[in-house]
Design a protein around this motif. Structure first.
Motif, short mmCIF file in Angstrom:
data_model
loop_
_atom_site.label_atom_id
_atom_site.label_comp_id
_atom_site.label_asym_id
_atom_site.label_seq_id
_atom_site.Cartn_x
_atom_site.Cartn_y
_atom_site.Cartn_z
N TYR A 25 0.87 -1.07 0.10
CA TYR A 25 0.06 -0.02 0.04
C TYR A 25 0.70 1.18 0.23
O TYR A 25 1.91 1.44 0.59
N ALA A 26 0.57 2.24 -0.43
CA ALA A 26 1.08 3.57 -0.70
C ALA A 26 -0.10 4.57 -0.86
O ALA A 26 -1.05 4.50 -1.48
N GLY A 27 0.23 5.63 0.06
CA GLY A 27 -0.76 6.81 0.00
C GLY A 27 -0.51 7.90 -0.81
O GLY A 27 0.78 8.48 -0.52
N VAL A 28 -1.41 8.43 -1.44
CA VAL A 28 -0.85 9.64 -2.14
C VAL A 28 -1.85 10.78 -1.80
O VAL A 28 -3.20 10.62 -1.89
N ASN A 29 -1.36 11.83 -1.45
CA ASN A 29 -2.12 13.10 -1.08
C ASN A 29 -1.82 14.12 -2.28
O ASN A 29 -0.72 14.58 -2.44
N PRO A 30 -2.97 14.40 -3.22
CA PRO A 30 -2.66 15.12 -4.37
C PRO A 30 -2.78 16.50 -4.07
O PRO A 30 -2.03 17.11 -5.05
N LYS A 31 -2.85 16.87 -2.99
CA LYS A 31 -2.78 18.35 -2.62
C LYS A 31 -2.43 18.55 -1.10
O LYS A 31 -3.30 18.52 -0.36
N THR A 32 -1.45 19.29 -1.03
CA THR A 32 -0.72 19.67 0.24
C THR A 32 -0.85 21.05 0.52
O THR A 32 -0.35 21.39 1.56
N THR A 33 -1.07 21.74 -0.64
CA THR A 33 -1.44 23.49 -0.22
C THR A 33 -2.63 23.77 0.40
O THR A 33 -3.65 23.12 0.10
N GLY A 34 -2.44 25.01 1.01
CA GLY A 34 -3.95 25.44 1.53
C GLY A 34 -4.68 26.56 0.76
O GLY A 34 -5.52 27.19 0.97
N THR A 35 -4.19 26.57 -0.57
CA THR A 35 -4.66 27.60 -1.63
C THR A 35 -5.77 26.99 -2.18
O THR A 35 -5.98 25.80 -2.15
N ASP A 36 -6.45 27.74 -3.19
CA ASP A 36 -7.31 27.20 -4.06
C ASP A 36 -6.97 26.81 -5.37
O ASP A 36 -7.58 26.30 -6.20
N GLY A 37 -5.77 27.06 -5.45
CA GLY A 37 -5.06 26.80 -7.04
C GLY A 37 -4.93 25.28 -7.06
O GLY A 37 -5.18 24.49 -5.93
N GLY A 38 -4.55 24.84 -8.43
CA GLY A 38 -4.21 23.35 -8.51
C GLY A 38 -5.17 23.06 -9.86
O GLY A 38 -5.78 23.82 -10.37
N ASP A 92 1.07 -2.79 5.57
CA ASP A 92 -0.05 -2.36 6.43
C ASP A 92 -0.79 -1.18 5.95
O ASP A 92 0.00 -0.13 5.95
N PRO A 93 -2.10 -1.04 5.53
CA PRO A 93 -2.59 0.04 5.07
C PRO A 93 -2.69 1.41 5.94
O PRO A 93 -2.41 2.73 5.61
N ALA A 94 -2.54 1.05 7.26
CA ALA A 94 -2.70 2.11 8.16
C ALA A 94 -1.15 2.68 8.28
O ALA A 94 -1.22 3.93 8.71
N ASP A 95 -0.35 2.30 7.76
CA ASP A 95 1.26 2.96 7.56
C ASP A 95 1.25 3.57 6.58
O ASP A 95 2.27 4.50 6.25
N ALA A 96 0.34 3.71 5.49
CA ALA A 96 0.37 4.51 4.32
C ALA A 96 -0.43 5.62 4.33
O ALA A 96 -0.71 6.14 3.15
N VAL A 97 -0.75 6.32 5.29
CA VAL A 97 -1.47 7.62 5.48
C VAL A 97 -0.37 8.81 5.28
O VAL A 97 0.43 8.90 6.05
N PRO A 98 -0.71 9.34 4.15
CA PRO A 98 0.19 10.57 3.84
C PRO A 98 -0.04 11.71 4.51
O PRO A 98 -0.49 12.90 4.23
N PHE A 99 0.38 11.78 6.13
CA PHE A 99 0.37 12.93 6.87
C PHE A 99 1.12 14.04 6.40
O PHE A 99 2.40 13.86 6.16
N SER A 100 0.73 15.20 6.28
CA SER A 100 1.47 16.45 5.52
C SER A 100 2.16 17.01 6.89
O SER A 100 1.80 17.09 8.10
#
Length: 229
Positions: free
Chosen positions: A170-183, A221-229
């Motif tokens: 398992y691998a976790g992907v966070n596609p947006k880590t910025t707090g802006t409205d862009g992307g 373990d999928p629980a280890d694949a959470v992409p915390f920023s």
């Protein structure tokens, strides 16, 4: 018979006897010479006939053929039964070479998760009959036609994972880590096993906004694949 006639008769007999003796000696010498001259010619065919069977040419040809036959048989057998494959570990033992996973060795799937503000969980399983190893490195995850690539969500790389049967990574992907409205708005991601994987796959993920994305290492373990920023 008078004395003179008797003496003449004896002299004649002696001369005749001497002549006959000389003739007999000459005949014996001629016979001996004939035998000597016939000796080499009578032995010559024997020597000639013996030469082929005992010649080095005949023996060398047979030896070469046997060697060639032996080499051909040994090489063919080694190629067919795989006895020469693997890595030599000493003592005549060989270990099979481990196969690294490529994207085309894997059955892929994704699902959306809400934890940590929402992320995409990428799930990898080996295809039936395949055993391979995911390297201890980040998966390569890219977005869109411009090839925007996800950076690391963890400080260090994980461990190599063996995929076989029902084992999943398992691998976790966070596609947006910025707090802006862009992307940019996308509906798929491109995943590969390392930057040199020749067969990356495109996985549907629904509509997502991509801005400075990150990805975790592979985990069992999928629980280890959470992409915390």
């Amino acid at each position: 018979m008078s004395g003179n006639r008797r003496k003449a008769f004896l002299v004649s007999a002696a001369l005749i006897g001497g002549a006959m003796l000389m003739t007999a000696c000459q005949n014996a010498d001629a016979a001996a010479d004939a035998g000597s001259s016939q000796g080499p010619s009578s032995s010559s065919p024997v020597a000639t006939a013996a030469t082929p069977s005992g010649s080095s040419t005949g023996g060398g040809g047979q030896g070469s053929e046997a060697t060639n036959n032996g080499t051909s048989t040994g090489t063919g057998k080694g190629s067919e039964d795989g006895a020469g494959s693997g890595v030599d570990t000493g003592g005549g033992k060989r270990e099979p070479v481990e196969q690294g996973c490529g994207a085309n060795d894997i059955s892929w799937s994704t699902r959306s998760e809400s934890q940590a503000g929402g992320y995409i969980l990428v799930i990898a399983k080996a295809k039936p009959g395949i055993t391979c190893y995911l390297p201890a490195a980040l998966p390569t995850v890219a977005f869109g036609s411009d090839g925007t690539q996800a950076g690391p969500a963890e400080q260090s790389v994980g461990e190599q994972i063996k995929l076989s049967g029902s084992t999943a990574a398992y691998a976790g992907v966070n596609p947006k880590t910025t707090g802006t409205d862009g992307g940019k708005e996308l509906d798929s991601i491109i995943v590969a096993v390392g930057g040199d994987d020749p067969d990356p796959v495109s996985l549907p993920v629904g509509t997502i906004t991509v801005d400075e994305p990150v990805v975790t290492n592979w985990h069992t373990d999928p629980a280890d694949a959470v992409p915390f920023s």
